[in-house]
Scaffold this active site. Structure first.
Site, short mmCIF file in Angstrom:
data_model
loop_
_atom_site.label_atom_id
_atom_site.label_comp_id
_atom_site.label_asym_id
_atom_site.label_seq_id
_atom_site.Cartn_x
_atom_site.Cartn_y
_atom_site.Cartn_z
N THR A 121 0.82 -1.22 0.00
CA THR A 121 0.00 0.00 0.00
C THR A 121 0.85 1.26 0.00
O THR A 121 1.98 1.25 0.49
CB THR A 121 -0.91 -0.03 1.25
N ASP A 122 0.26 2.35 -0.51
CA ASP A 122 0.95 3.64 -0.46
C ASP A 122 1.17 4.12 0.98
O ASP A 122 1.99 5.00 1.23
CB ASP A 122 0.19 4.71 -1.27
N GLU A 123 0.39 3.55 1.92
CA GLU A 123 0.49 4.02 3.30
C GLU A 123 1.86 3.75 3.92
O GLU A 123 2.21 4.34 4.95
CB GLU A 123 -0.60 3.39 4.17
N LYS B 251 2.15 -3.32 7.44
CA LYS B 251 2.35 -3.54 5.99
C LYS B 251 3.80 -3.22 5.61
O LYS B 251 4.40 -3.92 4.79
CB LYS B 251 1.39 -2.67 5.18
N TYR C 285 -1.62 -0.30 11.29
CA TYR C 285 -1.84 -0.96 10.00
C TYR C 285 -0.67 -0.72 9.06
O TYR C 285 -0.07 -1.66 8.52
CB TYR C 285 -3.15 -0.47 9.36
P1 NAD Z 1 -10.19 -6.73 2.86
O1 NAD Z 1 -10.14 -6.43 4.32
O2 NAD Z 1 -11.42 -6.36 2.10
O3 NAD Z 1 -9.94 -8.28 2.61
C1 NAD Z 1 -8.98 -9.00 3.29
C2 NAD Z 1 -9.26 -10.48 3.05
O4 NAD Z 1 -8.23 -11.23 3.71
C3 NAD Z 1 -10.58 -10.97 3.64
O5 NAD Z 1 -11.25 -11.80 2.74
C4 NAD Z 1 -10.18 -11.74 4.89
O6 NAD Z 1 -11.08 -12.77 5.23
C5 NAD Z 1 -8.83 -12.27 4.46
N1 NAD Z 1 -7.96 -12.57 5.61
C6 NAD Z 1 -7.71 -11.78 6.69
N2 NAD Z 1 -6.86 -12.40 7.53
C7 NAD Z 1 -6.55 -13.59 6.95
C8 NAD Z 1 -5.70 -14.66 7.33
N3 NAD Z 1 -5.00 -14.63 8.47
N4 NAD Z 1 -5.61 -15.74 6.51
C9 NAD Z 1 -6.32 -15.78 5.35
N5 NAD Z 1 -7.14 -14.80 4.95
C10 NAD Z 1 -7.25 -13.71 5.75
O7 NAD Z 1 -8.91 -6.01 2.25
P2 NAD Z 1 -8.71 -5.31 0.83
O8 NAD Z 1 -9.13 -3.91 0.92
O9 NAD Z 1 -9.26 -6.19 -0.22
O10 NAD Z 1 -7.11 -5.33 0.75
C11 NAD Z 1 -6.42 -6.45 0.20
C12 NAD Z 1 -4.93 -6.17 0.25
O11 NAD Z 1 -4.64 -4.98 -0.50
C13 NAD Z 1 -4.39 -5.91 1.65
O12 NAD Z 1 -3.14 -6.51 1.75
C14 NAD Z 1 -4.28 -4.39 1.74
O13 NAD Z 1 -3.24 -4.03 2.62
C15 NAD Z 1 -3.92 -4.05 0.31
N6 NAD Z 1 -4.33 -2.72 -0.17
C16 NAD Z 1 -5.60 -2.28 0.01
C17 NAD Z 1 -5.99 -1.04 -0.51
C18 NAD Z 1 -7.40 -0.54 -0.37
O14 NAD Z 1 -7.67 0.61 -0.75
N7 NAD Z 1 -8.35 -1.32 0.11
C19 NAD Z 1 -5.06 -0.27 -1.22
C20 NAD Z 1 -3.75 -0.75 -1.37
C21 NAD Z 1 -3.41 -1.99 -0.84
O1 DAU Z 2 -4.12 4.08 0.71
C1 DAU Z 2 -4.37 2.71 0.67
C2 DAU Z 2 -5.15 2.33 1.90
O2 DAU Z 2 -6.46 2.85 1.74
C3 DAU Z 2 -5.19 0.83 2.13
O3 DAU Z 2 -3.89 0.37 2.38
C4 DAU Z 2 -6.10 0.48 3.30
O4 DAU Z 2 -6.22 -0.92 3.42
C5 DAU Z 2 -7.48 1.09 3.04
O5 DAU Z 2 -8.32 0.85 4.15
C6 DAU Z 2 -7.37 2.58 2.78
O6 DAU Z 2 -6.98 3.30 3.98
P1 DAU Z 2 -7.62 4.72 4.36
O7 DAU Z 2 -7.46 4.93 5.80
O8 DAU Z 2 -7.15 5.79 3.44
O9 DAU Z 2 -9.16 4.41 3.95
P2 DAU Z 2 -10.56 4.72 4.68
O10 DAU Z 2 -11.62 4.38 3.71
O11 DAU Z 2 -10.62 4.14 6.05
O12 DAU Z 2 -10.52 6.30 4.83
C7 DAU Z 2 -10.35 7.15 3.70
C8 DAU Z 2 -10.32 8.58 4.21
O13 DAU Z 2 -11.63 8.90 4.72
C9 DAU Z 2 -9.37 8.80 5.38
O14 DAU Z 2 -8.80 10.10 5.26
C10 DAU Z 2 -10.26 8.74 6.61
C11 DAU Z 2 -11.57 9.28 6.10
N1 DAU Z 2 -12.80 8.73 6.76
C12 DAU Z 2 -12.94 7.39 6.81
C13 DAU Z 2 -14.06 6.82 7.41
C14 DAU Z 2 -14.23 5.33 7.50
C15 DAU Z 2 -13.78 9.58 7.24
O15 DAU Z 2 -13.65 10.83 7.14
N2 DAU Z 2 -14.88 9.03 7.82
C16 DAU Z 2 -15.06 7.68 7.94
O16 DAU Z 2 -16.10 7.25 8.52
#
Ligand code: NAD
Ligand code: DAU
Length: 339
Positions: free
Chosen positions: A125-127, A157, A153
């Site tokens: 992730t970019d985080e 990562k 988190y």
């Molecule tokens: P998500 O939370 O929607 O899904 C995670 C999945 O992993 C779920 O199906 C969960 O059941 C499974 N899981 C959790 N713990 C596990 C374990 N111990 N063993 C097997 N399975 C397990 O997450 P997402 O948003 O789909 O993110 C997927 C990946 O992409 C993550 O690694 C996250 O860090 C990365 N990522 C997410 C974003 C985003 O914006 N959501 C952006 C960049 C990177």
């Molecule tokens: O940047 C990639 C990341 O994006 C991934 O690695 C993470 O898995 C994913 O959860 C996401 O993280 P963020 O913290 O950026 O996403 P989130 O949707 O939780 O929040 C997006 C922005 O919105 C953040 O600035 C917090 C804000 N927010 C979020 C929630 C849930 C609110 O203002 N209100 C809310 O209720």
């Protein structure tokens, strides 16, 4: 080719499974998922009967099970999506983030070392780069931007990324890492900003915006993330990190207002609540390496993607209703009552 895809019942992993299983009918895709609160078998419903898809209910930290799977299938590729992914949850309880995101990654890589593999791919992730100032739009994250994390988190990562790079250097494990910006699109769990705000707007509930809503995220449609990973896994260079992003920076307030406008709802639903501790200000990716070296190009702009996503949410109310478990309600109550 035989793929092991972890976390394939989650948001991005699920979209990736749909994309890959349909695109490569002659390859086999084995998905392992622990089905935590974020995992949902309904997401995999459209591909569950395909002959090139297999689902295994299991935890990536379970070394015995993971090794057994490697013995059963001779995997060519491992793509690791499995993770605890929600920043607010990591603030409430960091431990599970360390277990899944760090230990889980090491178990998978140990299996890759023991049984051999063409490529281990880590979905990051970019985080891991921390945040950028709001008043310097010229600054973007590049692959050599130093790791500088803010939340449990992102620290978990980043730790995993460092382990992956260490396994490459020390054990010569063939690896790649992709670091992507914020995703949105179908099957997005409604604890994250976009699906949560759509859900709340539809039921005329107040929309909780953290702080003053000026924090910026760089949004990418999940389809474009999937095409990027597919390219990197097959054509990426060993040991390399690739940034993924589409230059779609938006403040949280802009995103929320776009959702309200599209749904024809009043901005008076916006409710400014207590800020997230350690809240990152701005993320912005430079995807030049991926575009020039591997020829990746995103299909969606934010404007086209958000419209389609809102439509998807309107048409899939059942999917949303079914994933809202008791655990989801408990977390939502705790997170937002404290704010
Ligand atoms: P998500 O939370 O929607 O899904 C995670 C999945 O992993 C779920 O199906 C969960 O059941 C499974 N899981 C959790 N713990 C596990 C374990 N111990 N063993 C097997 N399975 C397990 O997450 P997402 O948003 O789909 O993110 C997927 C990946 O992409 C993550 O690694 C996250 O860090 C990365 N990522 C997410 C974003 C985003 O914006 N959501 C952006 C960049 C990177
Ligand atoms: O940047 C990639 C990341 O994006 C991934 O690695 C993470 O898995 C994913 O959860 C996401 O993280 P963020 O913290 O950026 O996403 P989130 O949707 O939780 O929040 C997006 C922005 O919105 C953040 O600035 C917090 C804000 N927010 C979020 C929630 C849930 C609110 O203002 N209100 C809310 O209720």
């Amino acid at each position: 080719m035989i793929y092991l895809v972890t976390g394939g019942a989650g948001f991005i992993g699920g979209n990736f499974m749909h994309y890959m299983v349909n695109k490569y009918p002659n390859d086999l895709f084995v998905c392992i998922d622990a089905l935590t609160y974020a995992g949902n078998l309904e997401t995999l419903e459209p591909i569950k009967d395909k002959s090139n898809f297999k689902f295994v209910h299991g935890n990536i930290c379970d070394r015995k099970l993971v090794y057994k799977l490697f013995e059963e299938y001779q995997f060519d590729y491992v793509v690791n999506f499995a993770a605890e992914s929600h920043v607010d949850r990591s603030i409430e309880n960091p431990t599970i983030f360390l277990e899944t995101n760090i230990i889980g990654t090491s178990v998978l890589m140990d299996a890759c070392r023991k049984y051999g593999i063409k490529r281990y791919h880590q979905v990051s992730t970019d985080e891991v780069y921390g945040d950028l100032p709001l008043d310097r739009p010229d600054l973007l994250f590049k692959e050599d931007t130093p790791i500088h994390t803010s939340s449990p988190y992102s620290a978990s990562k980043a730790s995993a990324d460092l382990l992956v790079l260490a396994y490459h250097r020390t054990f010569k494990l063939p690896i790649t890492i992709s670091r992507c910006s914020n995703n949105y699109g179908p099957y997005h769990f409604p604890e994250k900003l976009i699906p949560l705000m759509i859900k709340k707007a539809l039921s005329n509930e107040s929309l909780p915006v953290y702080g003053n809503g000026s924090n910026v995220r760089d949004w990418l449609h999940v389809y474009d993330h999937c095409t990027a990973i597919d390219l990197i896994v097959r054509n990426g260079k060993d040991g390399e990190v690739y940034n993924v992003g589409g230059h779609n920076e938006k403040s949280n307030l802009e995103v929320v207002k776009t959702i309200l406008k599209t749904l024809n709802k009043s901005e008076s639903l916006i409710n400014y609540v207590k800020d997230r501790p350690g809240h990152d200000l701005r993320y912005a990716m430079d995807p030049t390496k991926l575009m020039t070296e591997l020829g990746w190009k995103p299909k969606y702009t934010f404007e086209t993607g958000i419209k389609e996503t809102i439509k998807w949410n309107l048409e899939h109310q059942d999917w949303i209703d079914h994933i809202i478990s008791g655990e989801y309600l408990r977390f939502m109550e705790k997170n937002y009552n404290d704010k």
